[in-house]
Design a protein around this motif. Structure first.
Motif, PDB file in Angstrom:
ATOM      1  N   GLY A 104       0.498  -1.461   0.054  1.00  0.00           N
ATOM      2  CA  GLY A 104       0.056   0.137   0.183  1.00  0.00           C
ATOM      3  C   GLY A 104       0.543   1.172  -0.100  1.00  0.00           C
ATOM      4  N   ALA A 105       1.957   1.199   0.493  1.00  0.00           N
ATOM      5  CA  ALA A 105       2.971   2.774   1.409  1.00  0.00           C
ATOM      6  C   ALA A 105       3.380   2.646  -0.972  1.00  0.00           C
ATOM      7  CB  ALA A 105       3.816   2.395   1.758  1.00  0.00           C
ATOM      8  N   TYR A 106       3.397   2.092  -1.578  1.00  0.00           N
ATOM      9  CA  TYR A 106       3.880   2.508  -2.748  1.00  0.00           C
ATOM     10  C   TYR A 106       3.331   3.033  -3.292  1.00  0.00           C
ATOM     11  CZ  TYR A 106       4.260   2.027  -8.010  1.00  0.00           C
ATOM     12  OH  TYR A 106       4.646   2.608  -9.198  1.00  0.00           O
ATOM     13  N   TYR A 107       1.853   2.817  -3.529  1.00  0.00           N
ATOM     14  CA  TYR A 107       0.832   3.786  -4.033  1.00  0.00           C
ATOM     15  C   TYR A 107      -0.017   5.197  -3.449  1.00  0.00           C
ATOM     16  CZ  TYR A 107       0.581  -1.120  -5.541  1.00  0.00           C
ATOM     17  OH  TYR A 107       0.865  -2.512  -6.852  1.00  0.00           O
ATOM     18  N   VAL A 108       0.159   4.904  -2.432  1.00  0.00           N
ATOM     19  CA  VAL A 108      -0.074   6.385  -1.594  1.00  0.00           C
ATOM     20  C   VAL A 108       1.252   7.428  -2.154  1.00  0.00           C
ATOM     21  CG1 VAL A 108       0.309   7.927   0.885  1.00  0.00           C
ATOM     22  CG2 VAL A 108      -1.203   5.139  -0.179  1.00  0.00           C
ATOM     23  N   ALA A 109       2.679   6.882  -2.101  1.00  0.00           N
ATOM     24  CA  ALA A 109       3.593   7.707  -2.275  1.00  0.00           C
ATOM     25  C   ALA A 109       3.497   7.820  -3.980  1.00  0.00           C
ATOM     26  CB  ALA A 109       5.147   6.846  -1.886  1.00  0.00           C
ATOM     27  N   SER A 110       3.338   7.235  -4.975  1.00  0.00           N
ATOM     28  CA  SER A 110       3.437   7.127  -6.203  1.00  0.00           C
ATOM     29  C   SER A 110       1.967   7.365  -6.572  1.00  0.00           C
ATOM     30  CB  SER A 110       3.744   5.970  -6.622  1.00  0.00           C
ATOM     31  OG  SER A 110       2.577   4.730  -7.047  1.00  0.00           O
ATOM     32  N   ALA A 111       1.332   7.749  -6.339  1.00  0.00           N
ATOM     33  CA  ALA A 111      -0.538   7.852  -6.721  1.00  0.00           C
ATOM     34  C   ALA A 111      -0.503   6.742  -8.336  1.00  0.00           C
ATOM     35  CB  ALA A 111      -0.567   9.765  -6.940  1.00  0.00           C
ATOM     36  N   ASN A 112      -0.301   5.877  -8.702  1.00  0.00           N
ATOM     37  CA  ASN A 112       0.395   5.016  -9.938  1.00  0.00           C
ATOM     38  C   ASN A 112      -0.511   4.325 -10.043  1.00  0.00           C
ATOM     39  OD1 ASN A 112       0.990   4.190 -12.320  1.00  0.00           O
ATOM     40  ND2 ASN A 112       2.954   3.340 -10.978  1.00  0.00           N
ATOM     41  N   PHE A 113      -1.631   4.287 -10.546  1.00  0.00           N
ATOM     42  CA  PHE A 113      -2.617   3.004  -9.890  1.00  0.00           C
ATOM     43  C   PHE A 113      -3.432   3.219 -11.767  1.00  0.00           C
ATOM     44  CE2 PHE A 113      -4.704   1.658  -6.394  1.00  0.00           C
ATOM     45  CZ  PHE A 113      -3.752   3.059  -5.495  1.00  0.00           C
ATOM     46  N   HIS A 114      -3.804   1.792 -12.978  1.00  0.00           N
ATOM     47  CA  HIS A 114      -3.579   1.623 -14.004  1.00  0.00           C
ATOM     48  C   HIS A 114      -5.376   1.833 -14.196  1.00  0.00           C
ATOM     49  CE1 HIS A 114      -0.230  -1.761 -14.188  1.00  0.00           C
ATOM     50  NE2 HIS A 114       0.149  -0.650 -14.463  1.00  0.00           N
ATOM     51  N   PHE A 115      -5.917   1.702 -13.346  1.00  0.00           N
ATOM     52  CA  PHE A 115      -7.564   1.954 -14.119  1.00  0.00           C
ATOM     53  C   PHE A 115      -7.821   2.892 -12.400  1.00  0.00           C
ATOM     54  CE2 PHE A 115      -7.210  -1.492 -16.183  1.00  0.00           C
ATOM     55  CZ  PHE A 115      -6.661  -2.662 -15.702  1.00  0.00           C
TER      56      PHE A 115
END
Length: 126
Positions: A104-115
């Motif tokens: 989860g920490a990666y997505y909070v830091a990057s705001a990077n999602f595919h969809f």
């Protein structure tokens, strides 16, 4: 294809609460990382909260203790419970999903999602 539909945004006074929902449909396994990203007017997207593929949960520092992310696998839905809202929490909130296998920490830091969903607006007035 994955479709995400958010709901629950609105206008509240500072100190109030809102609960955002995001329903996922399509080819999306239950362990897909999912989370919430927001964008203030004139600002960039920033990760708010996310659940990683391993179930790890992460929040950006400014919302810790006030926001809670959760997931109902049976309903393919994630939620963001937002309490003690502040004016700086205002913006468009987007639900995101990713086909990776990161914490989860990666997505909070990057705001990077595919969809991405279409977004739901949160307005906090003082």
């Amino acid at each position: 294809q994955v479709e995400l539909v958010e709901s629950g945004g609105g206008s509240v006074q500072a100190g109030g609460s809102l609960r955002l929902s995001c329903v996922a449909s399509g080819n999306i396994p239950s362990n897909y990382p999912m989370g919430w990203v927001r964008q203030a007017p004139g600002g960039g997207r920033e990760g708010v909260a996310a659940i990683g593929s391993d179930g790890s949960i992460s929040y950006r520092d400014s919302v810790k203790g006030r926001f809670t992310i959760s997931k109902d696998n049976a309903k393919n839905t994630i939620y963001l419970e937002m309490n003690n809202l502040k004016s700086e929490d205002s913006g468009m909130y987007y639900c995101g999903a990713h086909n990776g296998r990161l914490k989860g920490a990666y997505y909070v830091a990057s705001a990077n999602f595919h969809f991405w969903g279409q977004g739901t607006r949160v307005n906090v007035s003082t």
